[in-house]
Design an enzyme around this catalytic site. Structure first.
Site, PDB file in Angstrom:
ATOM      1  N   GLU A 137       0.266  -0.666  -5.248  1.00 34.78           N
ATOM      2  CA  GLU A 137      -0.143   0.536  -5.616  1.00 34.78           C
ATOM      3  C   GLU A 137       0.171   2.195  -5.745  1.00 34.78           C
ATOM      4  OE1 GLU A 137      -3.609   2.748  -2.906  1.00 34.78           O
ATOM      5  OE2 GLU A 137      -1.639   2.399  -2.701  1.00 34.78           O
ATOM      6  N   ASP A 153       1.184  -1.160  -0.089  1.00 34.62           N
ATOM      7  CA  ASP A 153       0.072   0.424   0.552  1.00 34.62           C
ATOM      8  C   ASP A 153       0.862   1.231  -0.276  1.00 34.62           C
ATOM      9  OD1 ASP A 153      -2.623   1.452   0.735  1.00 34.62           O
ATOM     10  OD2 ASP A 153      -1.229   1.931   2.642  1.00 34.62           O
TER      11      ASP A 153
END
Length: 697
Positions: free
Chosen positions: A411, A357
């Site tokens: 991401e 992330d």
């Protein structure tokens, strides 16, 4: 645990790294692989080489010039924390700024006592405590009492593997976890079938109908069978690492080695993963190494009187947008902590990979905030965090060293070149990057473009917009588009009519339009993938409303922090039509061998007609985005032969009108102009706002 390197050893490592670099990246061609694949990167080749050499130098340093492996280095979880030995227990913690450390807990009435006082290991910043077998027991709660010059405080150990929260006081504590009969994995080896990778993004706590926090066991019993039936071959699980605030969606992590106890025990998580593997489903953990929660008592914010022990000092200490702390990737001890964390989740819990992330936030000193990234120069202008780039590269090297079949996904929104390119080519080694342009495109189109003005050429370009040497995970929407303050695709298309006209037979024009476009948007996105496809749980059937976790502003309600499976199970409502279509859509894609690797061959596009056609292997995808115009005998030049319909968004079983006869076999029509090309005309009836997939027989 790493130690400081001498200048001599560092120089030796650099020499070895440079020697390796010359062999690995120059070879017979003067350009590094990234530049060979994209000549527009040539002006930045020195920067690309510099990053590659930095990673090689760091690998040489951490592995002592190859005398060890990265996996050997990344074993801190086996040393630090609390461990049961053959006789007794041992506890260790890295806390260089501490002057005293005690273990306090149920076993000593939460009081300091000499028996539970740690000793500093001479010449290091590490502390150690050895205890008899009866000094602590399974289930005991404990913390560290840390003292430093000028202060003291209770802390949860950084490396602890089990943290629980008291239901009454809401206080978090570490917990001794040593069950008499620990869970033993039944599926010893697992090789995921990811051809293509079809990801069901999910959250354990909100994965059930009831207004409460769901459990690993409930997810295993109620959701995994749905994932299997729907045809997804991987789940991407959010919020596994322990976090103090449930509403953070798991992105403000406090205990990096502890699976969240909100959902159950470590053994129940292992059983859930084992069960997924038995079903042929890979399990990817959504890992957060981009920042950490600021909490001091629960987290790493001020473990032993030094707020910079794990984090950057000065202006880079705090993330300006996330109210969190930024790891100092330049410290070997921090690399040791984070790399060990990667290895821990792979080996202890048998996760099959990671979705990292917030990678954009890691790559740039600015965290990517307020930057446009309009040209290649924006990725090589000196505002990049080379330490973070090195860490991400090492993480990918380590993960694939521990498990060559592991999946890594970045991401990342800026478009940094090389992120998902091979390390040998100068890339960072991720297997995939998220195609974050696609959901943004769909949101913008739905919000700003009239149906009659939709440009199919633009659609086709956007769903194929990626670097040829990097695989992507395409998606229409993830959890990001479902949170309060945003809207899912179905809600943007239908809005309040979802509440009043989603019963079969009671659909109005707004609902019919929304159902049709929901299917078409998903089909064209999936149809053009070059790596994988992702869907957030419930979005496949048009789950209504947003996601809103319990908070003061909503009366701590769980009403919107759940998935209403009863809606898709109700055959009187339209939800099941979308769910059935999603299942069939995945079946069609999986029927083409190595679908993700087949060329996306454009057959036709006409922006005036709003018609698009492309082919992949034996599958022909045809889209008519016109809201009002249906076409009879619309022709496409395709390879000569016979074609059968395998999917039609307008079929009645998927909530369509059923205007076309999908039982007939379509024969191509001869045209002497195209005999040499072995192509003939395929002529179809294309109802307005519909799509069809045909297979060459």
């Amino acid at each position: 645990m790493t130690t400081n390197k001498t200048t001599k050893s560092k120089a030796g490592a650099k020499t070895a790294a440079k020697r390796t670099t010359r062999k690995s990246v120059k070879q017979e061609n003067k350009h590094i692989g990234l530049v060979k694949n994209d000549s527009w990167l040539e002006p930045y080749e020195d920067a690309i080489r510099g990053r590659h050499e930095h990673a090689l130098w760091k690998i040489a340093q951490l592995t002592r010039n190859g005398k060890k492996t990265l996996s050997d280095f990344a074993s801190g979880h086996l040393y630090f924390g609390l461990h049961k030995l053959a006789k007794g227990w041992v506890f260790r913690e890295w806390a260089p700024n501490a002057t005293e450390i005690y273990l306090i807990g149920d076993f000593n009435n939460w009081q300091e006592s000499p028996k539970y006082k740690c000793k500093r290991i001479e010449g290091t910043g590490n502390w150690e405590l050895k205890l008899s077998e009866k000094a602590i027991k399974h289930g005991d709660l404990y913390k560290m009492k840390v003292k430093w010059n000028g202060g003291e405080g209770e802390r949860i150990p950084a490396w602890c593997q089990r943290v629980v929260q008291d239901e009454q006081t809401k206080i978090f504590s570490a917990q001794v976890w040593n069950p008499e009969h620990p869970y033993v994995f039944k599926k010893k080896t697992f090789k995921p079938d990811i051809s293509p990778l079809l990801i069901y993004e999910c959250h354990i706590g909100m994965g059930q109908d009831a207004e409460k926090v769901g459990s690993y066991r409930e997810f295993q019993e109620n959701v995994l069978p749905r994932v299997k039936k729907d045809g997804y071959n991987a789940i991407q699980v959010m919020a596994i690492q322990e976090h103090p605030y449930y509403g953070s969606f798991g992105y403000h992590v406090s205990s990096f080695f502890a699976p969240s106890s909100r959902f159950g025990t470590p053994d129940e998580l292992k059983e859930m993963i084992d069960t997924a593997h038995k079903m042929g489903i890979a399990v990817i953990i959504d890992v957060v190494h981009s920042h950490a929660v600021k909490n001091e008592v629960e987290g790493l914010g001020n473990l032993a009187g030094d707020p910079n022990q794990y984090f950057y000092p000065g202006e880079r200490h705090e993330h300006p947008a996330w109210d969190s702390l930024c790891f100092d990737y330049g410290k070997d001890d921090v690399l040791h902590f984070l790399l060990s964390n990667c290895k821990y989740w792979l080996e202890e819990y048998h996760f099959d990979g990671f979705r990292f992330d917030g990678v954009t936030s890691m790559l740039y000193y600015s965290h990517g905030l307020g930057e446009a990234f309009t040209g290649y120069g924006d990725y090589f202008n000196g505002h990049e965090d080379d330490n973070a780039i090195c860490y991400l590269t090492l993480a990918n090297k380590l993960i694939h060293e521990v498990n060559p079949k592991a999946i890594t996904i970045a991401e990342e929104v800026s478009g940094m070149p090389g992120l998902a390119a091979r390390f040998e080519d100068g890339g960072y080694g991720f297997d995939y990057r998220m195609a974050m342009n696609i959901p943004d495109y769909w949101i913008k189109t739905i919000k700003e473009v009239r149906d009659e003005d939709v440009n199919v050429c633009s659609i086709f370009w956007e769903v194929k917009n990626r670097r040829p040497d990097e695989k992507t995970i395409s998606y229409c929407e993830s959890h990001d588009q479902a949170l309060v303050g945003d809207k899912t695709i179905i809600f943007r298309l239908i809005d309040a009519d979802m509440y009043w006209h989603f019963k079969k037979g009671d659909e109005n024009e707004m609902v019919r339009r929304g159902i049709a476009l929901h299917k078409m948007i998903r089909l064209v996105t999936l149809g053009a993938i070059n790596g994988g496809y992702l869907n957030f749980m419930g979005n496949e059937f048009g789950h209504p409303e947003w996601i809103d976790f319990p908070r003061e502003g909503n009366g701590w309600s769980y009403k919107y922090a759940r998935r209403q499976w009863n809606l898709v199970d109700n055959k009187e409502l339209c939800y099941h039509l979308l769910g059935d279509f999603d299942r069939r859509m995945l079946e069609v894609v999986k029927s083409q061998r190595n679908f993700q690797n087949t060329p996306v061959t454009e057959i036709w596009h006409n922006d005036g007609d709003q018609v698009l056609c492309f082919m992949r292997g034996d599958l022909v995808f045809v889209f008519n985005f016109s809201p009002t115009h249906s076409y009879t005998d619309y022709g496409f030049l395709v390879p000569t032969g016979s074609y059968e319909v395998v999917l039609n968004t307008d079929a009645k079983e998927f909530g369509g009108n059923g205007f076309a006869d999908d039982t007939m076999t379509h024969m191509t029509n001869y045209d002497e102009l195209y005999v040499k090309d072995r192509k003939e005309w395929l002529k179809l009836y294309l109802p307005a706002r519909s799509a069809v997939v045909l297979r060459k027989l």
